[in-house]
Design an enzyme around this catalytic site. Structure first.
Site, PDB file in Angstrom:
ATOM      1  N   CYS A   2     -35.954  36.896  36.607  1.00 48.20           N
ATOM      2  CA  CYS A   2     -34.683  37.101  37.280  1.00 48.20           C
ATOM      3  C   CYS A   2     -33.545  36.569  36.413  1.00 48.20           C
ATOM      4  O   CYS A   2     -33.749  36.137  35.282  1.00 48.20           O
ATOM      5  CB  CYS A   2     -34.685  36.389  38.633  1.00 48.20           C
ATOM      6  SG  CYS A   2     -36.087  36.843  39.689  1.00 48.20           S
ATOM      7  N   ARG A  50     -32.520  39.471  41.261  1.00 45.88           N
ATOM      8  CA  ARG A  50     -33.967  39.420  41.398  1.00 45.88           C
ATOM      9  C   ARG A  50     -34.666  40.656  40.852  1.00 45.88           C
ATOM     10  O   ARG A  50     -34.285  41.788  41.155  1.00 45.88           O
ATOM     11  CB  ARG A  50     -34.361  39.245  42.866  1.00 45.88           C
ATOM     12  CG  ARG A  50     -35.856  38.978  43.041  1.00 45.88           C
ATOM     13  CD  ARG A  50     -36.254  38.839  44.488  1.00 45.88           C
ATOM     14  NE  ARG A  50     -37.667  38.448  44.582  1.00 45.88           N
ATOM     15  CZ  ARG A  50     -38.450  38.689  45.617  1.00 45.88           C
ATOM     16  NH1 ARG A  50     -37.965  39.322  46.678  1.00 45.88           N
ATOM     17  NH2 ARG A  50     -39.714  38.319  45.619  1.00 45.88           N
ATOM     18  N   VAL A  53     -41.477  40.545  41.686  1.00 43.63           N
ATOM     19  CA  VAL A  53     -42.803  40.619  41.079  1.00 43.63           C
ATOM     20  C   VAL A  53     -43.873  40.108  42.028  1.00 43.63           C
ATOM     21  O   VAL A  53     -44.946  40.695  42.147  1.00 43.63           O
ATOM     22  CB  VAL A  53     -42.829  39.818  39.742  1.00 43.63           C
ATOM     23  CG1 VAL A  53     -44.246  39.723  39.188  1.00 43.63           C
ATOM     24  CG2 VAL A  53     -41.912  40.479  38.709  1.00 43.63           C
ATOM     25  N   GLU A  80     -41.978  32.559  36.170  1.00 46.06           N
ATOM     26  CA  GLU A  80     -43.230  32.592  36.927  1.00 46.06           C
ATOM     27  C   GLU A  80     -43.932  31.254  36.768  1.00 46.06           C
ATOM     28  O   GLU A  80     -44.065  30.747  35.650  1.00 46.06           O
ATOM     29  CB  GLU A  80     -44.168  33.695  36.408  1.00 46.06           C
ATOM     30  CG  GLU A  80     -43.598  35.101  36.435  1.00 46.06           C
ATOM     31  CD  GLU A  80     -43.421  35.659  37.829  1.00 46.06           C
ATOM     32  OE1 GLU A  80     -43.976  35.072  38.782  1.00 46.06           O
ATOM     33  OE2 GLU A  80     -42.730  36.679  37.978  1.00 46.06           O
ATOM     34  N   ASP A 103     -43.849  32.244  44.674  1.00 40.02           N
ATOM     35  CA  ASP A 103     -43.851  31.023  43.871  1.00 40.02           C
ATOM     36  C   ASP A 103     -42.488  30.340  43.928  1.00 40.02           C
ATOM     37  O   ASP A 103     -42.374  29.134  43.694  1.00 40.02           O
ATOM     38  CB  ASP A 103     -44.265  31.308  42.427  1.00 40.02           C
ATOM     39  CG  ASP A 103     -43.340  32.268  41.698  1.00 40.02           C
ATOM     40  OD1 ASP A 103     -42.693  33.094  42.363  1.00 40.02           O
ATOM     41  OD2 ASP A 103     -43.280  32.200  40.456  1.00 40.02           O
ATOM     42  N   GLY A 380     -48.799  39.891  22.942  1.00 38.47           N
ATOM     43  CA  GLY A 380     -49.530  39.030  22.011  1.00 38.47           C
ATOM     44  C   GLY A 380     -48.622  38.130  21.204  1.00 38.47           C
ATOM     45  O   GLY A 380     -49.071  37.490  20.248  1.00 38.47           O
TER      46      GLY A 380
END
Length: 619
Positions: A2, A50, A53, A80, A103, A380
């Site tokens: 966000c 926002r 997710v 997150e 969360d 990665g």
């Protein structure tokens, strides 16, 4: 993922400043297209955009906590927290009650339980602010590795903060001014921790909290990389790395929206993809979705250069088949890269030009196209910094020099020229900036900061310095670029290799373990050898691709010629105009390698930046 913004000021009534707080929040609209909210009181205003997710219906922000019918704390949060379910269980055992599955609420309740020390319990990528109504204080917290950005400006009686500078520029108290130190940061590939390009702005340091109250402010470090004795043997180390990667990737797959992996066909992204495929299969989910970016005709007409031996697409396709992925190739054409709006979007995303040129433009376009398929992408990124994957770390001449090895590699490639991205700028300006002295000072500071173990051999001592340099000076640049270009398209990117527990463990393994098979990234290769095809496992490192189409360079020359021929171009006073005109004399474009082309792209980006942001350069 966000956008957050806010303003705390004990010298004015912020209820009267709601339009400005709204403007700051609106400037972060691309970071959060799903919802927008503000909370304003007398001395504090928080804004949030926002990108939903987890718990799409809940988790609305700014989120408030109430006690006895009154608001006691307000949170605006980006990122997150991957251990939020475990934390939620602990908090419930301590009497907290939850109204959402998000969360976000776990972060807010963690603050209420542990105060700013909650940061030590959160595992993930995050940047957030809590206005504690009870104490009339603001607490800013950033994750350990600095994955999520957080900028701020101190005021005589308060502070402004935001995920990106553009939100701060929406407040009339902040002007986009750049001094000599800012230009050094702009031209640098060794980022100074906490230093912004803009004179008035700072970045909250990774692993830090910053508290503002009427009496003043307090900056506190809650995490730092430490040198610890590594007691595991090689086999145990390999097994531990694999176990950690299994757990990290599995928990980073949690999302209530479509998710994919960004697959290059190198060992880093291939390992993440293979682990994700296994985790999803074990969970009964659909096949992992993979996305690969390439250029029209790139694989068929590929020419090896000083960084890239092979094209990505064939290796990515092989890995996707190997794990049974739902694979998509995003193919970019020269017409996509030539479009000035694409380059300008990449500059606006980062609030500044960079010397990476079409690498930024193509990455932005690739991430934008990825967002059409997924809301979250695992990458990665950062494996090279952690496992020692860069070629210059395995070049004895570069390793032995008294500077950052990537700067030495750049100088080797550039010869006597001014450095990547700086080649067309005025010599007087460059002399004043003294990038050589800047890098020398920065490298000495890095050496002083490096955590060492007792009894290190000279070789181990040196390689630990260089590993730490990558984590503290190179990695922040990479993380900021990745976040900003992705969020410009409302795409959340996750970086499993940047889990701080993995970073701590691998940092403290001996260099001889990291190169035990005589190659780069030995530990990662050994830990994932059962997951990958031999061709992928043995493939040498190949950085993000750049276009090799000469028509792109030709179009770049035409655009730059127009800038040089316009007396009103704001970039002209900063350029060596004669050198700039010489750079575009070769109309074919074939003779211009990427490093030369990046000088033109940087000059064009600098011009757009000055025009659009109204930057005042004060040197």
């Amino acid at each position: 993922m966000c956008g957050i913004a806010g303003w705390v000021d004990f010298g004015r009534d912020l209820n009267r400043e709601r339009p400005t707080i709204d403007a700051m929040t609106d400037a972060l609209g691309k970071r959060g297209p799903d919802a927008r909210g503000t909370w304003v009181a007398a001395h504090a205003g928080l804004g949030h955009t926002r990108n939903s997710v987890i718990d799409l219906a809940g988790g609305v922000q700014p989120m408030t906590a109430e006690e006895d019918g009154r608001t006691i704390a307000v949170l605006t949060y980006s990122g997150e927290v991957y251990n939020f379910k475990t934390l939620r269980t602990e908090l419930e055992s301590r009497g907290h009650r939850f109204r959402t599955r998000s969360d976000t609420e776990v972060v807010l309740r963690s603050y209420l339980e542990w105060g700013a020390d909650c940061a030590t319990r959160l595992e993930g990528m995050f940047a957030f602010a809590v206005w504690d109504v009870r104490r009339e204080e603001l607490v800013l917290i950033r994750d350990r590795m600095g994955i999520k950005p957080l900028f701020y400006k101190t005021l005589p009686e308060g502070v402004l903060f935001a995920s990106e500078p553009k939100a701060l520029f929406a407040n009339p108290l902040v002007k986009p001014t750049v001094d000599a130190d800012g230009l050094r940061e702009l031209f640098s590939t060794a980022k100074t921790p906490g230093q912004s390009v803009y004179q008035e702005l700072r970045e909250l340091l990774p692993g830090h909290t910053l508290t503002y109250r009427r009496e003043g402010s307090a900056l506190r470090r809650y995490w730092k990389l430490e040198a610890k004795a590594h007691t595991d043997d090689l086999d145990t180390t390999i097994t531990t790395v694999r176990s950690m990667l299994d757990e990290i990737v599995t928990r980073e797959l949690v999302a209530d929206v479509p998710l994919c992996t960004a697959l290059s066909g190198g060992i880093d992204s291939s390992a993440v993809t293979a682990l994700a495929a296994i985790a999803r299969k074990n969970n009964g989910d659909e096949a992992v979705r993979t996305i690969t970016a390439t250029f029209v005709g790139y694989s068929e007409n590929f020419r090896p250069d000083d960084q890239r031996d092979t094209p990505d697409a064939p290796y990515a396709a092989e890995l996707a088949r190997h794990v049974g992925a739902d694979h998509t190739d995003i193919v970019l054409g020269t017409a996509d890269l030539i479009e000035p709006a694409a380059r300008e979007a990449a500059i606006t995303a980062q609030d500044m030009p960079t010397m990476l040129g079409d690498m930024d433009t193509s990455l932005y376009l690739m991430l934008r196209a990825t967002r059409e398929h997924s809301t979250v992408a695992l990458t990665g990124e950062t494996a090279d910094e952690i496992f020692g994957g860069f070629k210059w770390l395995h070049d004895e001449e570069l390793v032995g020099l008294d500077t950052f090895p990537w700067i030495a590699a750049e100088k080797r490639q550039q010869g006597s020229r001014n450095g990547q991205g700086r080649g067309l700028f005025d010599k007087g300006l460059l002399d004043k900036l003294d990038m050589h002295g800047y890098y020398a000072d920065a490298f000495r500071t890095t050496q002083t900061e490096t955590p060492h173990q007792d009894g290190e051999s000279p070789r181990e001592h040196r390689m630990r310095e260089l590993c730490y340099a990558h984590l503290s000076r190179w990695l922040p640049m990479l993380l900021d670029r990745g976040d900003r270009l992705a969020m410009a398209s409302s795409l959340e990117t996750r970086v499993p290799y940047c889990d701080h527990r993995l970073v701590e463990y691998v940092y403290n393994t001996p260099w001889e373990f990291k190169t035990f098979d005589g190659r780069e990234k030995s530990l990662l290769r050994a830990a994932t050898k059962d997951l990958l095809p031999k061709s992928v496992l043995e493939r040498p490192k190949s950085p993000y691709p750049v276009t090799q189409d000469p028509t792109y360079t030709q179009a770049l020359h035409r655009e730059f010629a127009a800038v040089l021929n316009d007396p009103a171009s704001p970039v002209l006073p900063f350029l060596d105009v004669d050198a700039a005109r010489d750079a575009i004399k070769d109309a074919s474009g074939v003779a211009h390698e990427w490093h030369s082309r990046s000088n033109i792209e940087m000059a064009l980006g600098f011009d757009y930046w000055l025009r659009t942001y109204g930057v005042e350069v004060d040197i």
